[in-house]
Enzyme design. Structure first.
Site, PDB file in Angstrom:
ATOM      1  N   GLU A  23      62.180  19.567  20.310  1.00 39.21           N
ATOM      2  CA  GLU A  23      60.840  20.324  20.936  1.00 39.21           C
ATOM      3  C   GLU A  23      60.625  21.963  21.273  1.00 39.21           C
ATOM      4  O   GLU A  23      59.188  21.665  22.219  1.00 39.21           O
ATOM      5  CB  GLU A  23      60.001  19.598  21.517  1.00 39.21           C
ATOM      6  CG  GLU A  23      60.244  17.939  20.754  1.00 39.21           C
ATOM      7  CD  GLU A  23      60.420  16.638  22.277  1.00 39.21           C
ATOM      8  OE1 GLU A  23      58.390  16.376  22.225  1.00 39.21           O
ATOM      9  OE2 GLU A  23      61.334  16.004  22.429  1.00 39.21           O
ATOM     10  N   SER A 159      57.628  13.871  20.172  1.00 36.67           N
ATOM     11  CA  SER A 159      56.968  14.526  19.205  1.00 36.67           C
ATOM     12  C   SER A 159      56.565  13.571  18.283  1.00 36.67           C
ATOM     13  O   SER A 159      56.758  14.435  16.870  1.00 36.67           O
ATOM     14  CB  SER A 159      57.486  15.927  19.466  1.00 36.67           C
ATOM     15  OG  SER A 159      56.858  16.550  20.337  1.00 36.67           O
ATOM     16  N   ASP A 270      51.132   6.116  25.906  1.00 37.81           N
ATOM     17  CA  ASP A 270      50.513   5.980  24.715  1.00 37.81           C
ATOM     18  C   ASP A 270      50.510   4.311  24.069  1.00 37.81           C
ATOM     19  O   ASP A 270      51.581   3.435  24.755  1.00 37.81           O
ATOM     20  CB  ASP A 270      50.944   6.607  24.236  1.00 37.81           C
ATOM     21  CG  ASP A 270      51.515   8.467  24.230  1.00 37.81           C
ATOM     22  OD1 ASP A 270      50.689   8.329  24.528  1.00 37.81           O
ATOM     23  OD2 ASP A 270      52.576   8.673  23.853  1.00 37.81           O
ATOM     24  N   ASN A 285      55.483   9.631  28.912  1.00 34.61           N
ATOM     25  CA  ASN A 285      55.289  11.327  28.510  1.00 34.61           C
ATOM     26  C   ASN A 285      55.272  11.446  29.845  1.00 34.61           C
ATOM     27  O   ASN A 285      54.364  11.677  30.598  1.00 34.61           O
ATOM     28  CB  ASN A 285      54.851  11.553  27.808  1.00 34.61           C
ATOM     29  CG  ASN A 285      55.399  12.657  27.466  1.00 34.61           C
ATOM     30  OD1 ASN A 285      55.970  13.575  28.587  1.00 34.61           O
ATOM     31  ND2 ASN A 285      55.958  13.026  26.528  1.00 34.61           N
ATOM     32  N   SER A 294      47.082  19.172  22.121  1.00 38.17           N
ATOM     33  CA  SER A 294      47.854  18.305  22.906  1.00 38.17           C
ATOM     34  C   SER A 294      46.823  17.767  23.700  1.00 38.17           C
ATOM     35  O   SER A 294      45.427  17.779  23.641  1.00 38.17           O
ATOM     36  CB  SER A 294      48.762  19.241  23.661  1.00 38.17           C
ATOM     37  OG  SER A 294      50.033  19.321  23.343  1.00 38.17           O
TER      38      SER A 294
END
EC number: 6.3.2.4
Length: 323
Positions: A23, A159, A270, A285, A294
């Site tokens: 990432e 990601s 999430d 996260n 984002s």
């Protein structure tokens, strides 16, 4: 406002970005966005890569605080935070222990379950066991237990790299191979259909609060790496298209997850919101992205707040903790 120990233009912030994870490119974009936001808020900020020159630099000329914009293992598995602790340098975000827990999805999901927070059923399968026990037999048992469709993703990572939705059992072996390219352990979850949403959590001094929920609508139905970072492949709704009661339930669940894992300052939770039933947590996260696509900056904008002001306040809190 910055702590009385270092005020105004006197405070120097180092934004760590880049690193060697898959990432890296996304991290560099997040780092540049964070630097711009801090400078707009009147804070001296510079971006540094996390390479072999970092530790000598921290020892010779330590900043007043660090903002971690690293994604992947370096920024999220707790190791860098442990090094910063050893150096006595304050940083924004949770400590090393909480970061390690959130980074490992099976461990985080177990902690959520113990706290009574809904999360999809799962099996964690290391590559070695997958090979030793026989791939066909193992995959058959997974399908028997969890049913179809399934979500396959690396146990550690972000990601959307290595993630795939499996709707037919014949597609499961290829999904596992793709997942093992990014991690030695695969997390196989029961796929829960519904609305993909994300809740960013910030704590500016009066306790963690949930920013407006962001709804994620990928064009092809899967929020993978391409959908996250390629213009036109995803539509976002901030705030999410949820009824007030469901939106409140989503925020409450996200806050509970943040607290259950012992996080601080900021995080992104999430979730999936099924057509029926309670929202379920998919992952947490501790180093949310800050790129132009984002979710945390979208939530900040939806809340009518300023990213630079939020980051500068979090820097203040980090400096105060060190004091």
């Amino acid at each position: 406002m910055i702590s009385s120990m270092v005020t105004g233009d006197d405070v120097r912030v180092m934004v760590l970005a880049g690193g060697l994870s898959y990432e890296r490119d996304v991290s560099l974009r997040s780092g540049r966005r964070a630097v711009d936001a801090l400078r707009a808020a009147g804070i001296q900020a510079e971006m540094r890569d996390a390479d072999v020159t970092l530790l000598p630099s921290l020892q010779e000329d330590p900043p007043d605080a660090v903002v971690i914009a690293l994604h992947g293992a370096t920024g999220e598995d707790g190791s860098l935070r442990g090094v910063l602790d050893l150096c006595g340098i304050p940083y924004v975000g949770c400590d090393a222990r909480a970061s390690r827990l959130a980074w490992d999805k099976p461990s985080a999901k177990s902690m959520l379950r113990e706290a009574g927070i809904p999360t999809p059923d799962w099996v964690a399968l290391p590559h070695d066991r997958f090979s030793e026990l026989g791939a066909v037999a193992v995959l058959d048992r997974i399908v028997d237990r969890l049913g179809l469709p399934l979500m396959v993703k690396p146990a550690q990572g972000g990601s959307g790299l290595g993630a795939a939705v499996v709707r037919e059992d014949t597609a499961l072996p290829a999904a596992m191979v793709g997942c093992f390219a990014y991690d030695s352990t695969a997390l196989v979850e029961k796929f829960v259909p519904g609305k993909d949403v994300a809740v960013s959590i910030i704590d500016l001094g009066s306790g963690p609060e949930a920013l407006p929920t962001v709804e994620i609508v990928p064009r092809d139905g899967v929020y993978d790496y391409a959908a996250r970072y390629t213009a036109g492949l995803t539509t976002w709704h901030a705030p999410a298209r949820l009824s007030p009661s469901v939106a409140a339930q989503v925020a409450e669940t996200a806050l509970a997850a943040h607290k259950a894992l012992g996080l601080r300052d900021l995080s992104r939770v999430d979730l999936i919101v099924p057509d029926e039933g309670a929202p379920q947590v998919l992952g947490i996260n501790v180093s949310p992205g800050m790129t132009e696509t984002s979710l945390l900056p979208l939530a900040v904008q939806a809340a009518g707040q300023d990213l630079g002001r939020i980051l500068s306040t979090l820097v203040e809190r980090a400096v105060a903790r060190a004091a």
